[in-house]
Motif scaffolding. Structure first.
Motif, short mmCIF file in Angstrom:
data_model
loop_
_atom_site.label_atom_id
_atom_site.label_comp_id
_atom_site.label_asym_id
_atom_site.label_seq_id
_atom_site.Cartn_x
_atom_site.Cartn_y
_atom_site.Cartn_z
N HIS A 187 -6.55 26.41 -7.77
CA HIS A 187 -6.41 25.44 -6.69
C HIS A 187 -7.80 25.10 -6.17
O HIS A 187 -8.61 26.00 -5.92
N ASP A 216 -1.77 27.68 -3.28
CA ASP A 216 -3.10 28.07 -2.79
C ASP A 216 -3.06 29.47 -2.16
O ASP A 216 -3.94 30.29 -2.40
N MET A 265 -2.55 19.71 6.30
CA MET A 265 -3.21 20.34 5.15
C MET A 265 -2.58 21.70 4.93
O MET A 265 -1.85 22.21 5.78
N GLY A 313 -13.10 26.63 -3.70
CA GLY A 313 -14.10 26.45 -2.64
C GLY A 313 -14.24 27.67 -1.76
O GLY A 313 -15.35 28.08 -1.41
N VAL A 314 -13.13 28.28 -1.41
CA VAL A 314 -13.16 29.50 -0.59
C VAL A 314 -13.90 30.60 -1.35
O VAL A 314 -14.74 31.31 -0.77
N LEU A 348 -10.82 26.91 4.07
CA LEU A 348 -12.10 26.39 3.59
C LEU A 348 -12.80 25.54 4.65
O LEU A 348 -14.00 25.71 4.89
N GLY A 349 -12.06 24.65 5.30
CA GLY A 349 -12.66 23.82 6.34
C GLY A 349 -13.20 24.62 7.50
O GLY A 349 -14.25 24.31 8.06
N ALA A 404 -9.04 24.18 -3.31
CA ALA A 404 -9.44 24.78 -2.03
C ALA A 404 -9.77 26.26 -2.20
O ALA A 404 -10.72 26.76 -1.58
N GLY A 407 -5.19 26.85 2.06
CA GLY A 407 -6.53 26.87 1.47
C GLY A 407 -7.47 25.88 2.10
O GLY A 407 -8.63 26.18 2.37
N GLU A 408 -7.00 24.68 2.37
CA GLU A 408 -7.84 23.66 3.00
C GLU A 408 -8.22 24.05 4.42
O GLU A 408 -9.36 23.84 4.84
#
Length: 175
Positions: free
Chosen positions: A3, A39, A138, A8-9, A145-146, A5, A141-142
């Motif tokens: 995934h 995610d 969202m 990114g994490v 991450l954000g 996100a 994961g988003e």
């Protein structure tokens, strides 16, 4: 395929110090009727249940994630969960994480497809006049991450989760 996100994490957190948690997701779905988002499943497989920066605890099914489920996950809701505090309190919420300050991160389980679940954060230590409930269009994961990268304003009572470096400690890992 990973995934995006969670990729990114992982770039922010680095490789985990221990293996994640093995969860039989099919058995969970069979016994509870609940399917969880991709995610989240990937995060748990990579990092497991634990604590981020000694602040945000991320729960797993083994930690009682689905205990006391107050809705039937195999049935679509009659009406979607609204955004007001009253509507959220009566909504189909499933807690996934919490902070040391008592903030709680929930999935809004209005869809039978967990990939479409949104997130909502209850901020326990809200400032006067500040909204205690914030909904995000969202997934898990988003949101994570954000928050870690600062591209999303911190939804939590304390600030600083967007400051590097970060440390994730699996609950099985000794202190």
């Amino acid at each position: 395929m990973a995934h995006p996100a969670i990729t990114g994490v992982a770039a922010v957190l680095g490789q985990p110090g221990t293996a994640g948690d093995a969860v039989d997701w099919d058995e969970l779905a069979r016994t509870t009727g609940l399917r969880l988002p991709t995610d989240y499943r990937e995060f748990i497989a990579l990092y497991g249940g634990g604590e981020l920066d000694e602040y945000l605890s991320i729960n797993t099914p083994a930690d009682g994630l689905v205990d006391g489920l107050a809705f039937d996950p195999t049935q679509a809701p009659d009406t979607p969960t609204g955004d007001s505090e009253e509507e959220l309190l009566d909504g189909r919420l499933l807690p996934v994480a919490s902070t040391v300050h008592g903030d709680v991160v929930f999935w809004v389980c209005d869809e039978l497809d967990p990939e479409r679940w949104e997130m909502v954060v209850f901020k326990r230590q809200a400032r006067y006049g500040e909204q205690r409930w914030t909904r995000y269009a969202m997934g898990f994961g988003e949101l994570l991450l954000g928050t870690l990268t600062g591209t999303l304003a911190s939804p939590f009572s304390a600030r600083g989760l967007d400051e590097s470096p970060h440390a994730y400690r699996h609950w099985r890992r000794p202190l």
